[in-house]
Design an enzyme around this catalytic site. Sequence first.
Site, PDB file in Angstrom:
ATOM      1  N   ILE A 287      21.252   9.082  19.697  1.00  0.00           N
ATOM      2  CA  ILE A 287      21.135   7.847  20.478  1.00  0.00           C
ATOM      3  C   ILE A 287      20.059   8.063  21.543  1.00  0.00           C
ATOM      4  O   ILE A 287      20.103   9.054  22.278  1.00  0.00           O
ATOM      5  CB  ILE A 287      22.485   7.512  21.145  1.00  0.00           C
ATOM      6  CG1 ILE A 287      23.493   7.150  20.045  1.00  0.00           C
ATOM      7  CG2 ILE A 287      22.333   6.386  22.168  1.00  0.00           C
ATOM      8  CD1 ILE A 287      24.884   6.833  20.554  1.00  0.00           C
ATOM      9  N   PHE A 288      19.082   7.162  21.589  1.00  0.00           N
ATOM     10  CA  PHE A 288      18.031   7.264  22.606  1.00  0.00           C
ATOM     11  C   PHE A 288      18.487   6.470  23.833  1.00  0.00           C
ATOM     12  O   PHE A 288      18.654   5.265  23.759  1.00  0.00           O
ATOM     13  CB  PHE A 288      16.706   6.734  22.059  1.00  0.00           C
ATOM     14  CG  PHE A 288      16.215   7.536  20.876  1.00  0.00           C
ATOM     15  CD1 PHE A 288      15.631   8.781  21.065  1.00  0.00           C
ATOM     16  CD2 PHE A 288      16.381   7.071  19.573  1.00  0.00           C
ATOM     17  CE1 PHE A 288      15.202   9.544  19.974  1.00  0.00           C
ATOM     18  CE2 PHE A 288      15.955   7.812  18.487  1.00  0.00           C
ATOM     19  CZ  PHE A 288      15.364   9.061  18.685  1.00  0.00           C
TER      20      PHE A 288
ATOM     21  N   TYR B 211       3.122  -4.204  18.498  1.00  0.00           N
ATOM     22  CA  TYR B 211       3.775  -4.856  17.349  1.00  0.00           C
ATOM     23  C   TYR B 211       4.147  -6.302  17.696  1.00  0.00           C
ATOM     24  O   TYR B 211       3.920  -7.224  16.904  1.00  0.00           O
ATOM     25  CB  TYR B 211       5.013  -4.042  16.991  1.00  0.00           C
ATOM     26  CG  TYR B 211       5.900  -4.565  15.896  1.00  0.00           C
ATOM     27  CD1 TYR B 211       5.522  -4.483  14.557  1.00  0.00           C
ATOM     28  CD2 TYR B 211       7.161  -5.093  16.189  1.00  0.00           C
ATOM     29  CE1 TYR B 211       6.376  -4.915  13.542  1.00  0.00           C
ATOM     30  CE2 TYR B 211       8.024  -5.525  15.189  1.00  0.00           C
ATOM     31  CZ  TYR B 211       7.622  -5.439  13.871  1.00  0.00           C
ATOM     32  OH  TYR B 211       8.467  -5.864  12.867  1.00  0.00           O
TER      33      TYR B 211
ATOM     34  N   LYS C 159       2.489  -9.471  15.775  1.00  0.00           N
ATOM     35  CA  LYS C 159       3.378 -10.349  15.004  1.00  0.00           C
ATOM     36  C   LYS C 159       3.373 -11.768  15.601  1.00  0.00           C
ATOM     37  O   LYS C 159       3.371 -12.758  14.873  1.00  0.00           O
ATOM     38  CB  LYS C 159       4.807  -9.795  14.978  1.00  0.00           C
ATOM     39  CG  LYS C 159       4.976  -8.445  14.292  1.00  0.00           C
ATOM     40  CD  LYS C 159       4.798  -8.462  12.783  1.00  0.00           C
ATOM     41  CE  LYS C 159       5.865  -9.180  12.031  1.00  0.00           C
ATOM     42  NZ  LYS C 159       5.668  -9.029  10.547  1.00  0.00           N
TER      43      LYS C 159
ATOM     44  N   ASP D 106       0.821  -1.224   0.000  1.00  0.00           N
ATOM     45  CA  ASP D 106       0.000   0.000   0.000  1.00  0.00           C
ATOM     46  C   ASP D 106       0.853   1.271   0.000  1.00  0.00           C
ATOM     47  O   ASP D 106       0.326   2.376   0.054  1.00  0.00           O
ATOM     48  CB  ASP D 106      -0.976  -0.008   1.191  1.00  0.00           C
ATOM     49  CG  ASP D 106      -0.274   0.099   2.532  1.00  0.00           C
ATOM     50  OD1 ASP D 106       0.980   0.169   2.573  1.00  0.00           O
ATOM     51  OD2 ASP D 106      -0.980   0.130   3.565  1.00  0.00           O
ATOM     52  N   LEU D 107       2.185   1.086  -0.034  1.00  0.00           N
ATOM     53  CA  LEU D 107       3.153   2.199  -0.059  1.00  0.00           C
ATOM     54  C   LEU D 107       3.011   3.119   1.158  1.00  0.00           C
ATOM     55  O   LEU D 107       3.363   4.293   1.082  1.00  0.00           O
ATOM     56  CB  LEU D 107       3.043   3.007  -1.364  1.00  0.00           C
ATOM     57  CG  LEU D 107       3.373   2.253  -2.657  1.00  0.00           C
ATOM     58  CD1 LEU D 107       3.329   3.198  -3.866  1.00  0.00           C
ATOM     59  CD2 LEU D 107       4.749   1.587  -2.581  1.00  0.00           C
TER      60      LEU D 107
ATOM     61  N   VAL E 119      18.272   1.821  12.829  1.00  0.00           N
ATOM     62  CA  VAL E 119      19.296   2.721  13.361  1.00  0.00           C
ATOM     63  C   VAL E 119      20.511   2.856  12.430  1.00  0.00           C
ATOM     64  O   VAL E 119      21.116   3.925  12.340  1.00  0.00           O
ATOM     65  CB  VAL E 119      19.707   2.286  14.794  1.00  0.00           C
ATOM     66  CG1 VAL E 119      20.235   0.864  14.826  1.00  0.00           C
ATOM     67  CG2 VAL E 119      20.740   3.220  15.396  1.00  0.00           C
ATOM     68  N   VAL E 120      20.861   1.786  11.703  1.00  0.00           N
ATOM     69  CA  VAL E 120      22.042   1.871  10.828  1.00  0.00           C
ATOM     70  C   VAL E 120      21.807   2.936   9.750  1.00  0.00           C
ATOM     71  O   VAL E 120      22.654   3.812   9.518  1.00  0.00           O
ATOM     72  CB  VAL E 120      22.363   0.494  10.194  1.00  0.00           C
ATOM     73  CG1 VAL E 120      23.453   0.624   9.150  1.00  0.00           C
ATOM     74  CG2 VAL E 120      22.765  -0.502  11.279  1.00  0.00           C
TER      75      VAL E 120
ATOM     76  N   ALA F 134       4.550  -7.625   4.362  1.00  0.00           N
ATOM     77  CA  ALA F 134       3.885  -6.345   4.660  1.00  0.00           C
ATOM     78  C   ALA F 134       3.712  -6.206   6.164  1.00  0.00           C
ATOM     79  O   ALA F 134       3.385  -7.174   6.847  1.00  0.00           O
ATOM     80  CB  ALA F 134       2.521  -6.294   3.975  1.00  0.00           C
TER      81      ALA F 134
HETATM   82  N1  LIG Z   1      13.892  -4.748   8.956  1.00  0.00           N
HETATM   83  C1  LIG Z   1      14.058  -5.458  10.065  1.00  0.00           C
HETATM   84  O1  LIG Z   1      15.057  -5.309  10.776  1.00  0.00           O
HETATM   85  C2  LIG Z   1      13.037  -6.485  10.476  1.00  0.00           C
HETATM   86  C3  LIG Z   1      13.268  -7.184  11.671  1.00  0.00           C
HETATM   87  C4  LIG Z   1      12.327  -8.113  12.082  1.00  0.00           C
HETATM   88  C5  LIG Z   1      11.207  -8.377  11.310  1.00  0.00           C
HETATM   89  N2  LIG Z   1      11.003  -7.696  10.163  1.00  0.00           N
HETATM   90  C6  LIG Z   1       9.779  -8.004   9.407  1.00  0.00           C
HETATM   91  O2  LIG Z   1      10.078  -8.028   8.030  1.00  0.00           O
HETATM   92  C7  LIG Z   1       8.994  -7.488   7.289  1.00  0.00           C
HETATM   93  C8  LIG Z   1       9.497  -6.356   6.404  1.00  0.00           C
HETATM   94  O3  LIG Z   1      10.106  -5.359   7.220  1.00  0.00           O
HETATM   95  P1  LIG Z   1      10.835  -4.110   6.576  1.00  0.00           P
HETATM   96  O4  LIG Z   1      11.906  -3.713   7.490  1.00  0.00           O
HETATM   97  O5  LIG Z   1      11.110  -4.382   5.155  1.00  0.00           O
HETATM   98  O6  LIG Z   1       9.677  -3.016   6.722  1.00  0.00           O
HETATM   99  P2  LIG Z   1       9.202  -1.897   5.696  1.00  0.00           P
HETATM  100  O7  LIG Z   1       8.358  -0.943   6.472  1.00  0.00           O
HETATM  101  O8  LIG Z   1      10.349  -1.370   4.928  1.00  0.00           O
HETATM  102  O9  LIG Z   1       8.275  -2.742   4.712  1.00  0.00           O
HETATM  103  C9  LIG Z   1       6.948  -3.050   5.008  1.00  0.00           C
HETATM  104  C10 LIG Z   1       6.146  -2.801   3.745  1.00  0.00           C
HETATM  105  O10 LIG Z   1       4.785  -3.152   3.995  1.00  0.00           O
HETATM  106  C11 LIG Z   1       3.961  -2.175   3.356  1.00  0.00           C
HETATM  107  N3  LIG Z   1       2.652  -2.205   4.026  1.00  0.00           N
HETATM  108  C12 LIG Z   1       2.310  -1.737   5.249  1.00  0.00           C
HETATM  109  N4  LIG Z   1       1.022  -1.982   5.497  1.00  0.00           N
HETATM  110  C13 LIG Z   1       0.520  -2.618   4.406  1.00  0.00           C
HETATM  111  C14 LIG Z   1      -0.753  -3.128   4.053  1.00  0.00           C
HETATM  112  N5  LIG Z   1      -1.796  -3.046   4.892  1.00  0.00           N
HETATM  113  N6  LIG Z   1      -0.901  -3.725   2.854  1.00  0.00           N
HETATM  114  C15 LIG Z   1       0.147  -3.812   1.988  1.00  0.00           C
HETATM  115  N7  LIG Z   1       1.379  -3.337   2.261  1.00  0.00           N
HETATM  116  C16 LIG Z   1       1.558  -2.753   3.463  1.00  0.00           C
HETATM  117  C17 LIG Z   1       4.715  -0.864   3.509  1.00  0.00           C
HETATM  118  O11 LIG Z   1       4.328   0.129   2.578  1.00  0.00           O
HETATM  119  C18 LIG Z   1       6.146  -1.323   3.303  1.00  0.00           C
HETATM  120  O12 LIG Z   1       6.538  -1.245   1.946  1.00  0.00           O
HETATM  121  C19 LIG Z   1       7.953  -7.046   8.300  1.00  0.00           C
HETATM  122  O13 LIG Z   1       6.942  -8.011   8.391  1.00  0.00           O
HETATM  123  C20 LIG Z   1       8.716  -6.946   9.605  1.00  0.00           C
HETATM  124  O14 LIG Z   1       7.896  -7.231  10.717  1.00  0.00           O
HETATM  125  C21 LIG Z   1      11.892  -6.736   9.731  1.00  0.00           C
END
Ligand SMILES: NC(=O)c1ccc[n+]([C@@H]2O[C@H](COP(=O)([O-])OP(=O)(O)OC[C@H]3O[C@@H](n4cnc5c(N)ncnc54)[C@H](O)[C@@H]3O)[C@@H](O)[C@H]2O)c1
Length: 323
Positions: free
Chosen positions: A204-205, A144, A148, A35-36, A188-189, A77
């Site tokens: 830094i928090f 969250y 999850k 959904d961007l 954070v990176v 997502a």
């Molecule tokens: N990046 C990390 O360090 C990390 C760590 C643990 C878990 N995850 C999991 O990996 C997955 C991706 O994380 P990410 O870091 O790429 O996050 P991100 O926010 O970059 O990507 C999530 C994407 O989901 C889309 N989105 C949100 N709600 C939506 C909806 N209702 N319908 C369709 N699209 C929707 C957003 O536009 C976004 O492009 C997530 O499920 C997250 O819980 C990520």
Amino acid sequence: MNLGKVVVTGGAGFLGSQLVKRLIPVCDHIYIIDDLSTGNKDAIPDTDNITFYKESITNVKILEEILPKVDYIFHFACKNLILSVENIESDFETNLYGGYLLLQKARECCSELKRFVYASTTSIYGQVSILPTPESYYNINLPYAASKFSMEHYCHVYHKMFQFPVNILRFSNVYGPGQLSSNPYCGVVAKFFESAQNDKPMIIFGDGSQTRDFTFVEDAMDAIILAATCEKAIGQVYNVGTGVETSILDLAEEIKKASSDMNLPLSFEPKRKVDVVERRCINAEKIKIELDWKPRHSLEEGIKKTYSWLKGDESHQDIPRNN
Ligand SMILES: NC(=O)c1ccc[n+]([C@@H]2O[C@H](COP(=O)([O-])OP(=O)(O)OC[C@H]3O[C@@H](n4cnc5c(N)ncnc54)[C@H](O)[C@@H]3O)[C@@H](O)[C@H]2O)c1
């Protein structure tokens, strides 16, 4: 290896877009539903074998249109951790109800689904009493983590009741090329590098002694492909991380080293509502033993690669940077 037709939810996000790139050579067609809300359309490669839907995963009609065509579902997502405390309902709607709908519609529509890979999170460990933390642990204290972890439970239910081929990966602080600081909720990176590039202090928090287990994005992608293609991964939950605990202060030092500027300043601010975890270091023995996965990058190597991507290195030309 050919995975046929696949759908990647959240395919315009950080992990989803990097996964799409990995999948292009091994798939006939990739459908992306995003959904961007935090994703970036430019992160999706422009090729004929990708169809992008700017839609929510809660749109049942879209699910009914796409799911009958696919062999694999990669569910990435999400509404992120920070948003979850600002809007619990929106977190619930996407992360739990949206995920549940995806499972339900997939069961109805995908007659020969080979795998449903769910991107879960080590956030479900909260503040831990066991380090490194194994898959059996949980301590839920943020919306969250609740949504999850609940979605994980539904994956298990679908596996046990309907032999649905699910697989759950719990990622820990993934970073690397493709993580855009233009997304205000990025990790954070990316934030530290953005500050370094703009000659601003790295914020830094707290006091920076809190630790995290940082995983390089290419290593996370290896884990996803293995989980999707190994038969024994079906029904399983795996931690994906390095087992190395790094403080935020030490991370800042790595960023200074990579940027060749040891004078980059730090700025300390009070902790936010989401900063409830003092230590994070995960036990990734299960995925190492069962799927023969191991991280190929130390933090130093991963940070160096991330820096060279930010600097426009040729090997990362296809991964968009912030404008
Ligand atoms: N990046 C990390 O360090 C990390 C760590 C643990 C878990 N995850 C999991 O990996 C997955 C991706 O994380 P990410 O870091 O790429 O996050 P991100 O926010 O970059 O990507 C999530 C994407 O989901 C889309 N989105 C949100 N709600 C939506 C909806 N209702 N319908 C369709 N699209 C929707 C957003 O536009 C976004 O492009 C997530 O499920 C997250 O819980 C990520």
